[in-house]
Design a protein around this motif. Structure first.
Motif, PDB file in Angstrom:
ATOM      1  N   LYS A 252       0.530  -1.678  -0.207  1.00 49.00           N
ATOM      2  CA  LYS A 252      -0.003   0.625  -0.478  1.00 49.00           C
ATOM      3  C   LYS A 252       0.585   1.077   0.133  1.00 49.00           C
ATOM      4  CE  LYS A 252      -3.798   2.417   2.585  1.00 49.00           C
ATOM      5  NZ  LYS A 252      -4.593   1.954   3.577  1.00 49.00           N
ATOM      6  N   ASN A 253       2.076   1.046   0.308  1.00 49.59           N
ATOM      7  CA  ASN A 253       2.659   2.700   0.930  1.00 49.59           C
ATOM      8  C   ASN A 253       3.855   2.404  -0.614  1.00 49.59           C
ATOM      9  OD1 ASN A 253       5.033   0.101   0.878  1.00 49.59           O
ATOM     10  ND2 ASN A 253       5.082   1.221   3.269  1.00 49.59           N
ATOM     11  N   GLY A 254       3.439   1.732  -1.412  1.00 53.87           N
ATOM     12  CA  GLY A 254       4.824   1.538  -2.846  1.00 53.87           C
ATOM     13  C   GLY A 254       5.311   0.714  -2.886  1.00 53.87           C
ATOM     14  N   SER A 255       5.714   0.369  -1.734  1.00 52.94           N
ATOM     15  CA  SER A 255       7.270  -0.784  -1.141  1.00 52.94           C
ATOM     16  C   SER A 255       6.700  -2.023  -1.995  1.00 52.94           C
ATOM     17  CB  SER A 255       8.024  -0.553  -0.227  1.00 52.94           C
ATOM     18  OG  SER A 255       7.020  -1.676   1.213  1.00 52.94           O
ATOM     19  N   ILE A 256       8.132  -2.336  -2.502  1.00 55.65           N
ATOM     20  CA  ILE A 256       7.858  -3.494  -3.385  1.00 55.65           C
ATOM     21  C   ILE A 256       8.621  -4.894  -2.855  1.00 55.65           C
ATOM     22  CG2 ILE A 256       8.128  -2.500  -5.629  1.00 55.65           C
ATOM     23  CD1 ILE A 256      11.410  -3.692  -5.748  1.00 55.65           C
ATOM     24  N   PHE A 257       8.128  -5.964  -2.771  1.00 50.61           N
ATOM     25  CA  PHE A 257       8.167  -7.206  -1.785  1.00 50.61           C
ATOM     26  C   PHE A 257       8.417  -8.470  -3.093  1.00 50.61           C
ATOM     27  CE2 PHE A 257       4.095  -7.228  -1.242  1.00 50.61           C
ATOM     28  CZ  PHE A 257       3.662  -8.646  -1.190  1.00 50.61           C
ATOM     29  N   PRO A 258       9.529  -9.086  -2.728  1.00 53.02           N
ATOM     30  CA  PRO A 258       9.576 -10.638  -3.274  1.00 53.02           C
ATOM     31  C   PRO A 258       8.337 -11.573  -3.267  1.00 53.02           C
ATOM     32  CG  PRO A 258      10.693 -11.024  -1.911  1.00 53.02           C
ATOM     33  CD  PRO A 258      10.171  -8.898  -2.153  1.00 53.02           C
ATOM     34  N   GLN A 259       7.232 -11.837  -4.041  1.00 50.93           N
ATOM     35  CA  GLN A 259       6.376 -13.562  -3.453  1.00 50.93           C
ATOM     36  C   GLN A 259       5.889 -14.109  -4.795  1.00 50.93           C
ATOM     37  OE1 GLN A 259       2.980 -10.672  -6.828  1.00 50.93           O
ATOM     38  NE2 GLN A 259       2.942 -10.649  -4.308  1.00 50.93           N
ATOM     39  N   GLU A 260       5.625 -14.630  -4.154  1.00 45.64           N
ATOM     40  CA  GLU A 260       4.711 -16.569  -4.987  1.00 45.64           C
ATOM     41  C   GLU A 260       3.444 -16.591  -5.049  1.00 45.64           C
ATOM     42  OE1 GLU A 260       7.308 -20.873  -4.285  1.00 45.64           O
ATOM     43  OE2 GLU A 260       5.164 -20.445  -3.286  1.00 45.64           O
TER      44      GLU A 260
ATOM     45  N   ILE B 179       7.684 -14.253   0.038  1.00 42.95           N
ATOM     46  CA  ILE B 179       8.883 -15.108  -0.009  1.00 42.95           C
ATOM     47  C   ILE B 179       9.479 -13.497   0.677  1.00 42.95           C
ATOM     48  CG2 ILE B 179       7.796 -16.431  -0.874  1.00 42.95           C
ATOM     49  CD1 ILE B 179       9.357 -15.838  -3.276  1.00 42.95           C
ATOM     50  N   ILE B 180       9.619 -13.077   1.562  1.00 38.91           N
ATOM     51  CA  ILE B 180      10.895 -11.918   1.474  1.00 38.91           C
ATOM     52  C   ILE B 180      12.180 -12.496   2.573  1.00 38.91           C
ATOM     53  CG2 ILE B 180       9.742 -10.852   3.678  1.00 38.91           C
ATOM     54  CD1 ILE B 180      11.473  -7.781   2.340  1.00 38.91           C
ATOM     55  N   GLU B 181      11.560 -13.393   3.430  1.00 43.08           N
ATOM     56  CA  GLU B 181      12.753 -13.904   4.381  1.00 43.08           C
ATOM     57  C   GLU B 181      13.019 -14.797   3.387  1.00 43.08           C
ATOM     58  OE1 GLU B 181      10.539 -15.148   7.865  1.00 43.08           O
ATOM     59  OE2 GLU B 181       9.621 -13.410   8.653  1.00 43.08           O
TER      60      GLU B 181
END
Length: 409
Positions: A168-176, A194-196
């Motif tokens: 929501k805040n615009g930050s990105i993260f890896p996902q499956e 899956i960031i961890e």
């Protein structure tokens, strides 16, 4: 619907609703008077009394000056059954924090569990329902889905892979992401953060690379140390000795000093540094045991500050300590059965100071380490220069060798 056309024409629309939906139906008809098109969800009643949920889209037209309302009815029974099944399954896997959602054929969210909204940092599913999936991705990721993923889903019915989501805040993260298409054109989406996992993989890869680098470094050091042993033997070849046994013992002592460096190295966490205090503690005990006998009683006192040193610098320091201790035992206490040796190691931000003193035989008055040509003194001078340090000898009741060198190079 099973009702024939002529049976419906004579009925009012309210006859098709259950009693509890009449008020909602009147509200929709009231709103259509001021709007040309709207959409609502309601419950209809079949001829046999069974009910079903449907999406109603009434549209108003003017024909011959008279308002005509055209109503499109979409049976949502199958979709609702899927949603209910999804809800059951989402409850079963909620502990794993997997996000589950359903999208309609227009790519809008019709359902999602709390975990799905939480993954993207939304407070509740209500913030995303009826919104398009594109809200959760960057433009570049959206183009990737449209060009690669959606065509594969049309062809194969499913897709699974790793991508990048947008919170929501615009930050990105890896996902499956796992996507599958239903028979009525909807899409079921399962998302896992899956960031961890990625951070753990990165640490593993970094550690593996460090181990490879350190392994190359160890091989390089072993090669260099074998060259040092060869050089020691070459130097000794040109120096007269009383016996072959003495030659072997001196060489063995020097090799042991190098060997112990590597033993300490393999016990360290980094495989690149040696704890000098631990090394001196153990090596001095080995030398003490080898020189002491039933007749001799030489004690060693140590005041050592903890200090880690890179292997390439620990080897010359170990050889220096070997020479200083060996000289103290062999020459300082030659003809004496009792004596005392003191070893101190002090470290500050800029400099390391090693002192080895003994209260045995004094050195000649004209002694100068720079003028001495014995192999032991030559080694001490050469190895001190390798450490970019200095060596000083003083006598004041005891003979003190002081080695100073930079803490970091």
């Amino acid at each position: 619907m099973a009702t024939k056309k002529n049976q419906l024409l004579s009925k009012k629309v309210f006859a098709l609703h259950t009693d509890d939906q009449l008020e909602a139906s009147e509200h929709v008809l009231s709103k259509i008077k001021t709007k040309d098109k709207l959409s609502a969800k309601t419950i209809f009643k079949r001829k046999d009394g069974s009910v079903f949920t449907a999406k109603v889209t009434p549209c108003k037209y003017m024909i011959g000056g008279k308002p005509i309302v055209h109503v499109y009815i979409e049976d949502l029974t199958e979709g609702l059954n899927i949603l209910q099944e999804l809800e059951k399954r989402s409850q079963a896997i909620s502990s794993s924090m997997d996000g589950i959602s359903m999208l309609n054929s227009d790519g809008e969210f019709e359902y999602m569990n709390d975990a799905f909204a939480n993954i993207y940092d939304y407070n509740s599913p209500d913030e995303l329902l009826n919104k398009t999936w594109k809200l959760l991705y960057r433009d570049s990721d959206t183009r990737f889905f449209e060009s690669n993923v959606l065509p594969e889903i049309v062809k194969e019915g499913r897709w699974r892979g790793e991508t990048v989501g947008k919170r929501k805040n615009g930050s990105i993260f890896p996902q499956e992401v796992s996507l599958s298409r239903t028979a009525d054109g909807r899409m079921i989406c399962v998302v896992r953060d899956i960031i961890e996992r990625k951070e753990y993989q990165q640490k593993i890869e970094q550690a593996l690379q460090e181990k490879k680098t350190l392994l190359k470094e160890v091989h390089h050091r072993v090669k260099n140390n074998l060259s040092i042993v060869s050089s020691l033997l070459e130097l000794k070849k040109h120096e007269p000795v009383d016996s072959v046994e003495e030659l072997i013992e001196e060489t063995q002592s020097r090799i042991n000093s190098i060997s112990l460096i590597h033993e300490k190295l393999y016990q360290s966490e980094t495989l690149s540094e040696v704890n000098v205090r631990d090394y001196i503690e153990e090596f001095s005990s080995i030398v003490l045991t080898s020189f002491n006998s039933d007749q001799k009683n030489i004690t060693v006192e140590k005041d050592l500050q903890p200090f880690n040193l890179k292997t390439r610098r620990a080897v010359p320091l170990g050889l220096i300590i070997n020479e200083l201790l060996s000289n103290a035992f062999k020459h300082g206490f030659d003809g004496s059965n009792d004596g005392h040796i003191q070893i101190t190691l002090a470290v500050n931000e800029n400099e390391v100071v090693l002192k080895v003193s003994n209260n045995g035989n004094s050195l000649p008055e004209d002694f100068s380490i720079e003028d001495r040509q014995s192999m032991g003194m030559t080694l001490i001078k050469t190895l001190t220069r390798q450490l970019q340090g200095t060596c000083k000898v003083t006598q004041n009741g005891s003979t003190i060798f002081e080695i100073r060198f930079p803490a970091v190079i």
